[in-house]
Enzyme design. Sequence first.
Site, mmCIF file in Angstrom:
data_model
loop_
_atom_site.group_PDB
_atom_site.id
_atom_site.type_symbol
_atom_site.label_atom_id
_atom_site.label_comp_id
_atom_site.label_asym_id
_atom_site.label_seq_id
_atom_site.Cartn_x
_atom_site.Cartn_y
_atom_site.Cartn_z
ATOM 1 N N ASP A 91 0.795 -1.297 0.096
ATOM 2 C CA ASP A 91 0.185 0.025 0.073
ATOM 3 C C ASP A 91 0.831 1.418 -0.155
ATOM 4 O OD1 ASP A 91 -2.851 1.141 0.753
ATOM 5 O OD2 ASP A 91 -1.479 2.308 1.751
ATOM 6 N N TYR A 115 3.414 9.814 -0.674
ATOM 7 C CA TYR A 115 4.422 9.093 0.175
ATOM 8 C C TYR A 115 5.681 9.521 -0.412
ATOM 9 C CZ TYR A 115 0.325 6.543 2.526
ATOM 10 O OH TYR A 115 -0.457 6.226 3.077
ATOM 11 N N LYS A 134 -2.861 5.633 -4.236
ATOM 12 C CA LYS A 134 -3.793 6.755 -4.190
ATOM 13 C C LYS A 134 -3.471 8.124 -4.803
ATOM 14 C CE LYS A 134 -3.678 4.749 0.486
ATOM 15 N NZ LYS A 134 -2.125 4.691 0.978
ATOM 16 N N HIS A 151 -7.564 9.591 -1.820
ATOM 17 C CA HIS A 151 -6.853 9.563 -0.621
ATOM 18 C C HIS A 151 -7.773 10.127 0.474
ATOM 19 C CE1 HIS A 151 -2.443 9.020 1.042
ATOM 20 N NE2 HIS A 151 -3.402 8.971 1.952
HETATM 21 N N1 LIG Z 1 -5.440 6.251 3.633
HETATM 22 C C1 LIG Z 1 -4.742 7.082 4.545
HETATM 23 O O1 LIG Z 1 -4.997 8.354 4.675
HETATM 24 C C2 LIG Z 1 -3.591 6.657 5.149
HETATM 25 C C3 LIG Z 1 -3.097 7.286 6.389
HETATM 26 C C4 LIG Z 1 -2.120 6.851 6.978
HETATM 27 C C5 LIG Z 1 -1.423 5.421 6.762
HETATM 28 N N2 LIG Z 1 -1.975 4.616 5.752
HETATM 29 C C6 LIG Z 1 -1.387 3.307 5.472
HETATM 30 O O2 LIG Z 1 -1.408 2.561 6.385
HETATM 31 C C7 LIG Z 1 -0.115 2.097 6.687
HETATM 32 C C8 LIG Z 1 0.136 1.857 8.219
HETATM 33 O O3 LIG Z 1 -0.189 2.887 9.002
HETATM 34 P P1 LIG Z 1 1.072 3.625 9.552
HETATM 35 O O4 LIG Z 1 2.232 3.467 8.929
HETATM 36 O O5 LIG Z 1 0.487 5.041 9.892
HETATM 37 O O6 LIG Z 1 1.115 3.014 11.047
HETATM 38 P P2 LIG Z 1 1.159 1.413 11.634
HETATM 39 O O7 LIG Z 1 1.227 0.371 10.635
HETATM 40 O O8 LIG Z 1 -0.091 1.387 12.662
HETATM 41 O O9 LIG Z 1 2.407 1.451 12.628
HETATM 42 C C9 LIG Z 1 3.682 1.712 12.229
HETATM 43 C C10 LIG Z 1 4.640 2.209 13.030
HETATM 44 O O10 LIG Z 1 4.700 0.945 14.249
HETATM 45 C C11 LIG Z 1 6.171 0.377 14.188
HETATM 46 N N3 LIG Z 1 5.730 -1.126 14.176
HETATM 47 C C12 LIG Z 1 5.457 -1.649 13.084
HETATM 48 N N4 LIG Z 1 5.172 -3.111 13.351
HETATM 49 C C13 LIG Z 1 5.843 -3.409 14.865
HETATM 50 C C14 LIG Z 1 5.947 -4.300 15.633
HETATM 51 N N5 LIG Z 1 5.432 -5.516 15.235
HETATM 52 N N6 LIG Z 1 6.404 -4.111 17.025
HETATM 53 C C15 LIG Z 1 6.715 -3.101 17.182
HETATM 54 N N7 LIG Z 1 6.538 -1.657 16.343
HETATM 55 C C16 LIG Z 1 5.935 -1.879 15.119
HETATM 56 C C17 LIG Z 1 6.761 0.861 12.996
HETATM 57 O O11 LIG Z 1 8.147 1.229 13.296
HETATM 58 P P3 LIG Z 1 9.261 0.383 12.157
HETATM 59 O O12 LIG Z 1 8.876 0.884 10.677
HETATM 60 O O13 LIG Z 1 10.588 1.071 12.697
HETATM 61 O O14 LIG Z 1 9.269 -1.045 12.614
HETATM 62 C C18 LIG Z 1 6.029 2.274 12.698
HETATM 63 O O15 LIG Z 1 6.608 3.382 13.965
HETATM 64 C C19 LIG Z 1 0.896 3.195 6.160
HETATM 65 O O16 LIG Z 1 2.156 2.852 5.999
HETATM 66 C C20 LIG Z 1 0.020 3.550 4.939
HETATM 67 O O17 LIG Z 1 0.399 2.728 4.025
HETATM 68 C C21 LIG Z 1 -2.930 5.458 4.986
#
Ligand SMILES: NC(=O)c1ccc[n+]([C@@H]2O[C@H](COP(=O)([O-])OP(=O)(O)OC[C@H]3O[C@@H](n4cnc5c(N)ncnc54)[C@H](OP(=O)(O)O)[C@@H]3O)[C@@H](O)[C@H]2O)c1
Length: 270
Positions: free
Chosen positions: A43, A48, A73, A106
Amino acid sequence: MKKVTLHNGLAMPMLGLGVWKMEHEEAVQSVKTAVQLGYRAIDTAAIYKNEAGVGQGIKECGIPREELFITTKVWNDDLGYEETLAAFEESLKKLQLDYLDLYLIHWPVAGKYKDAWRALEKLYKEKRVRAIGVCNFHQHHLENVMADAEIMPMINQIECHPLLSQHELREYCASHNIQVEAWSPLGQGTLLEHPVLEEIAETHNKSVAQVILRWDIQNNIITIPKSIKAHRIQENGEIFDFELSANEMARINALNKNERVGSNPEKYDV
Ligand SMILES: NC(=O)c1ccc[n+]([C@@H]2O[C@H](COP(=O)([O-])OP(=O)(O)OC[C@H]3O[C@@H](n4cnc5c(N)ncnc54)[C@H](OP(=O)(O)O)[C@@H]3O)[C@@H](O)[C@H]2O)c1
């Protein structure tokens, strides 16, 4: 990899790698690592600024493109009929792909997203993309877009995790055959020391991250955790070998506080 069938018959993996905040090289390496560990969905988004890195990772991962499910997106500045069509071409070029699996709006920028939806419908009809959908749409945004749509959204990607379980919106989406996908499923890492989740994780000899991601799967929510660390990408993928009980699911459901880590779509300032 467990899959779910979207309303147009397309099978989509229930787990994917999110790549927000990854630099170019991090995206290349994380995509390759994830695919080697069994992930098949990625994704990304134009905003990004790592579509080229994702594209390089896809090229170098050793798995045929047809076996992967790639989402990107259209960003707010490019919402509009012609603008969105042009943004799609730009994203494909950066990704080095000739089709997308899923293209999403988005954010529901007022006055702009319906024209963008017509562009997505055109791309879908021309088979440039295998599924189309939206992100961050509340019920009224969905009703507005669907009122004039020829093709109904297949996905609504929303912030969703145990502190923001989105119960009503998920029910609405389910009743309209719109598959929900969770962004920031781990609350951007802020949920990982929650005592209730820790207790449940201990029972299963799993991590809190795995419990949350499993909760998504059992709620029929596609989930896309982000990590740049190979051991975490692996850990986040190991969620298909255990099951939360009905009581555990209820305990996690009860944690909801309608608390966001990201922007509220109603207040989103473009
Ligand atoms: N459509 C939208 O508006 C929108 C908005 C936000 C996000 N997104 C999508 O959703 C995806 C996921 O959301 P997100 O990146 O905001 O946050 P997330 O996946 O909830 O959390 C990511 C964070 O958690 C850490 N992490 C991941 N796995 C872990 C584990 N097993 N143990 C401990 N820490 C862990 C990562 O650090 P490290 O990388 O250092 O491991 C990073 O700091 C995004 O990457 C993006 O593709 C979409």
